[in-house]
Design a protein around this motif. Structure first.
Motif, mmCIF file in Angstrom:
data_model
loop_
_atom_site.group_PDB
_atom_site.id
_atom_site.type_symbol
_atom_site.label_atom_id
_atom_site.label_comp_id
_atom_site.label_asym_id
_atom_site.label_seq_id
_atom_site.Cartn_x
_atom_site.Cartn_y
_atom_site.Cartn_z
ATOM 1 N N ARG A 23 1.193 -1.027 -0.032
ATOM 2 C CA ARG A 23 -0.086 0.368 0.363
ATOM 3 C C ARG A 23 0.923 1.323 0.894
ATOM 4 N NH1 ARG A 23 -3.856 0.840 4.690
ATOM 5 N NH2 ARG A 23 -4.599 3.291 2.862
ATOM 6 N N VAL A 24 2.281 1.107 0.671
ATOM 7 C CA VAL A 24 2.480 2.468 0.944
ATOM 8 C C VAL A 24 3.593 2.840 -0.748
ATOM 9 C CG1 VAL A 24 4.888 1.357 1.762
ATOM 10 C CG2 VAL A 24 4.304 3.732 2.710
ATOM 11 N N GLN A 25 3.876 1.736 -1.372
ATOM 12 C CA GLN A 25 4.730 2.204 -2.801
ATOM 13 C C GLN A 25 3.360 2.592 -3.587
ATOM 14 O OE1 GLN A 25 8.319 -0.100 -2.873
ATOM 15 N NE2 GLN A 25 7.080 -0.762 -4.557
ATOM 16 N N PHE A 48 4.503 8.788 4.653
ATOM 17 C CA PHE A 48 5.201 8.515 5.975
ATOM 18 C C PHE A 48 2.977 7.600 6.337
ATOM 19 C CE2 PHE A 48 4.469 11.580 9.715
ATOM 20 C CZ PHE A 48 4.650 10.962 11.044
ATOM 21 N N LEU A 49 1.860 9.138 6.284
ATOM 22 C CA LEU A 49 1.003 8.825 6.494
ATOM 23 C C LEU A 49 0.667 7.961 6.547
ATOM 24 C CD1 LEU A 49 -0.598 12.403 4.603
ATOM 25 C CD2 LEU A 49 0.294 12.188 7.260
ATOM 26 N N VAL A 50 0.856 6.864 5.670
ATOM 27 C CA VAL A 50 0.403 5.380 5.195
ATOM 28 C C VAL A 50 1.048 4.113 5.971
ATOM 29 C CG1 VAL A 50 0.241 3.324 3.522
ATOM 30 C CG2 VAL A 50 -0.098 5.836 2.773
ATOM 31 N N PHE A 51 2.271 4.514 6.363
ATOM 32 C CA PHE A 51 3.185 3.731 7.505
ATOM 33 C C PHE A 51 2.583 3.947 8.647
ATOM 34 C CE2 PHE A 51 7.113 4.320 4.682
ATOM 35 C CZ PHE A 51 6.956 2.856 4.118
ATOM 36 N N ILE A 52 2.596 5.413 8.904
ATOM 37 C CA ILE A 52 1.437 5.194 10.183
ATOM 38 C C ILE A 52 0.283 4.693 10.764
ATOM 39 C CG2 ILE A 52 0.282 7.760 11.570
ATOM 40 C CD1 ILE A 52 2.803 7.715 12.370
ATOM 41 N N GLY A 53 -0.408 4.448 9.416
ATOM 42 C CA GLY A 53 -1.697 4.031 9.519
ATOM 43 C C GLY A 53 -1.769 2.568 9.794
ATOM 44 N N GLU A 54 -0.521 1.963 9.005
ATOM 45 C CA GLU A 54 -0.390 0.607 9.132
ATOM 46 C C GLU A 54 0.701 0.660 10.053
ATOM 47 O OE1 GLU A 54 1.647 -0.169 4.955
ATOM 48 O OE2 GLU A 54 -0.716 -1.111 4.041
ATOM 49 N N LYS A 55 0.796 0.904 11.136
ATOM 50 C CA LYS A 55 1.957 1.118 12.526
ATOM 51 C C LYS A 55 2.547 0.657 12.628
ATOM 52 C CE LYS A 55 -2.182 0.657 16.119
ATOM 53 N NZ LYS A 55 -3.438 1.143 14.749
ATOM 54 N N LYS A 56 3.460 0.947 11.304
ATOM 55 C CA LYS A 56 4.518 0.054 11.111
ATOM 56 C C LYS A 56 6.012 1.555 11.850
ATOM 57 C CE LYS A 56 4.275 -3.093 6.973
ATOM 58 N NZ LYS A 56 3.917 -2.612 5.697
ATOM 59 N N ARG A 57 5.984 1.387 12.685
ATOM 60 C CA ARG A 57 6.348 2.014 13.169
ATOM 61 C C ARG A 57 8.795 2.237 12.864
ATOM 62 N NH1 ARG A 57 5.107 0.101 19.985
ATOM 63 N NH2 ARG A 57 2.723 0.684 19.466
ATOM 64 N N LEU A 58 8.757 1.645 12.740
ATOM 65 C CA LEU A 58 10.484 1.361 11.608
ATOM 66 C C LEU A 58 10.244 2.062 10.558
ATOM 67 C CD1 LEU A 58 13.487 0.919 12.313
ATOM 68 C CD2 LEU A 58 13.099 -1.247 11.577
ATOM 69 N N TYR A 59 9.597 1.782 10.191
ATOM 70 C CA TYR A 59 9.402 2.604 8.489
ATOM 71 C C TYR A 59 9.304 4.108 9.064
ATOM 72 C CZ TYR A 59 11.995 -0.204 6.215
ATOM 73 O OH TYR A 59 13.658 -1.617 5.462
ATOM 74 N N SER A 60 8.293 4.272 9.992
ATOM 75 C CA SER A 60 7.169 5.888 10.374
ATOM 76 C C SER A 60 8.691 6.505 10.188
ATOM 77 C CB SER A 60 6.563 5.169 11.267
ATOM 78 O OG SER A 60 5.587 5.203 10.849
ATOM 79 N N ALA A 61 9.694 6.307 11.840
ATOM 80 C CA ALA A 61 10.726 6.978 11.793
ATOM 81 C C ALA A 61 11.562 6.929 10.847
ATOM 82 C CB ALA A 61 11.050 6.261 13.150
ATOM 83 N N ILE A 62 12.038 5.798 10.378
ATOM 84 C CA ILE A 62 13.039 6.561 8.975
ATOM 85 C C ILE A 62 12.153 7.515 8.082
ATOM 86 C CG2 ILE A 62 14.467 5.531 6.616
ATOM 87 C CD1 ILE A 62 14.395 3.340 8.617
ATOM 88 N N THR A 63 11.167 7.535 8.091
ATOM 89 C CA THR A 63 10.245 8.061 6.644
ATOM 90 C C THR A 63 10.002 9.952 7.439
ATOM 91 O OG1 THR A 63 9.183 6.671 6.026
ATOM 92 C CG2 THR A 63 8.103 8.810 4.619
ATOM 93 N N LEU A 64 10.135 9.977 9.103
ATOM 94 C CA LEU A 64 10.025 11.452 9.760
ATOM 95 C C LEU A 64 11.065 11.397 9.402
ATOM 96 C CD1 LEU A 64 8.630 13.041 11.251
ATOM 97 C CD2 LEU A 64 9.089 11.900 13.097
#
Lengths: 144, 318
Positions: A13-15, A110-126
């Motif tokens: 989904r994020v891609q 970032f919004l999709v990563f956050i929505g999917e609760k993927k913390r590691l990639y949310s942090a890297i993207t942020l």
């Protein structure tokens, strides 16, 4: 294998969100850039610095050219007293838009990563977004 | 006596010939316009830059290299613009090319965000540092170093091999922690390809170095990203090429702001370069299945080496 499987089945989904945003932004950039340059070269809008003056000095370094002509740099186009409705300034703003394209796509990811609760990639993207924002803030500058 | 030329050689030879024909007349024009009150009208240079970038866009795709790596050494050697503006435009050219190619590659799972984001993160930090260093150094020194880097890149292009589907027996711990692996559909062989990677820490270190060089010289760094992904980390070639564009777009977006705040991005130079390169790349992609890419790659490496040599001479003030 269906077209759906071939095109979208191997991307998460994020891609797909990143691709959709990028598609939209890239096409917008092309249109804005072409329109801005058309306004610049045709003289439909007045120029803050004549083209001939820039061409007569483009052999100078960026620092020397800035000192001499005070062209738009960074975000200065939005704070200039003569306003933004000049052909060269509109064209410069289109380049700013291109420079922001990746940042816009990363925010969508970032919004999709956050929505999917993927913390590691949310942090890297942020963190990546922060790096680009720091670069775009002009805090870091070079001198010669 | 009738000499027959193989048809597959006609298009690459024509494209390379057009590139050379653009370069040769540029030299005397350069001499004329070296003076502030140069005799060549500005629009001649802008038009030449657009046409040149268009041809370069075609040739770059056919040769399998990024546009940025050809743009900076050649334009800085044969056009009258200061190196600062060429580097600023070069980053935008590389960025625009990567952005326009991105969406279909992401949808097919070829450009991989989980693979690209960690590499782009370290690369973007170092590309900002590279841009700061490059703009702080005297232009002549940058020109000299550019010559060395470009000749080295030509050497890498000659020497570096490639592996379609590298075998990775055991993924490393960092790549497992980052969940970097993938699956894509190989249209050529009509089969699925699954992949995983190894040597991630070394890869991160190399992406840091590559980002620095890309930011310093305004080069797209596909020439280095792809071998690191493919040969070092074991990423399949197609995924390596596609994800390299993703990394390049993020690194370029970071470094270009340093150039913009320095006043090194002039739309008069940057926009025709971007437009020409994007149009040329699209034509190149259509010609790709019809031409002998080995021939054009050899010609491009030769031109790259010559521009590197010319950069060296300019760096020495010759």
């Amino acid at each position: 294998m269906t077209d759906m499987k071939r095109e979208g089945g191997y991307a998460d989904r994020v891609q797909l969100a990143y691709a959709k945003t990028l598609d939209y932004v890239a096409h917008s950039v092309i249109i804005v850039m072409a329109a801005g340059y058309f306004l610049y070269l045709t003289g439909l809008l007045p120029l803050s610095v004549p083209i001939e003056t820039i061409a007569g000095n483009w052999h100078l370094s960026a620092s020397r050219l800035q000192a001499k002509l005070h062209l738009a740099s960074g975000w200065s186009c939005f704070t200039r007293p003569e306003g933004i409705f000049h052909g060269d300034i509109v064209s410069y703003i289109s380049v700013i838009f291109l420079s922001l394209a990746t940042l816009i796509c990363l925010v969508s990811a970032f919004l999709v990563f956050i929505g999917e609760k993927k913390r590691l990639y949310s942090a890297i993207t942020l963190l990546q977004v922060i790096v680009l924002l720091v670069a775009a803030s002009g805090i870091l500058s070079a001198g010669r | 006596m009738k000499i027959s030329v193989p048809r597959r050689l006609v298009i690459p030879a024509a494209a390379a010939g057009a590139l050379l024909m653009l370069l040769i007349p540029a030299m005397p024009l350069l001499a004329a316009s070296a003076q502030p009150d140069g005799v060549t009208a500005w629009w001649v240079w802008v038009l030449a830059l657009f046409v040149f970038s268009f041809v370069l866009g075609i040739v770059a795709v056919l040769a399998g290299v990024g546009g940025g790596v050809l743009f900076v050494p050649i334009v800085s050697s044969f056009f009258p613009f200061h190196l600062d503006f060429v580097r600023g435009a070069g980053l935008l050219v590389a960025l625009a090319g990567a952005l326009s190619a991105g969406p279909p590659l992401l949808r097919k799972g070829l450009a991989d965000l989980k693979l690209g984001l960690p590499m782009a993160f370290v690369g973007s930090i170092s590309s900002i540092a590279g841009a700061l260093v490059g703009l702080a150094m005297p232009a002549q020194n940058v020109q000299l170093l550019l010559g060395i880097v470009i000749i080295s890149i030509a050497g890498i292009m000659i020497k570096a091999g490639k592996s379609g589907y590298p075998e990775v027996a055991q993924p490393d711990r960092l790549s497992q922690m980052l969940q970097i692996s993938g699956l894509y559909y190989e249209e050529f062989g009509k089969h699925e390809v699954s992949w995983q990677i190894h040597r991630t820490p070394v890869g991160l270190l190399l992406f840091f170095v590559i980002g620095f060089i890309g930011g310093m010289f305004g080069l797209g760094a596909g020439f280095a990203n792809v071998p690191v992904f493919n040969l070092l980390m074991g990423v399949p070639l197609k995924v390596a090429v596609a994800t390299s564009g993703l990394v390049l777009s993020i690194n370029g977006s970071a470094a270009v702001w340093v150039y913009m705040f320095k006043g090194a991005v002039i739309p008069l130079i940057a926009v025709p370069s971007i437009g020409g390169m994007m149009l040329g790349s699209k034509i190149g992609a259509k010609l790709l299945p019809k031409v002998d890419t080995r021939t054009i790659r050899t010609i491009v490496i030769t031109i790259l080496a010559l521009s590197g040599f010319r950069s060296l001479l300019k760096g020495f003030g010759i």
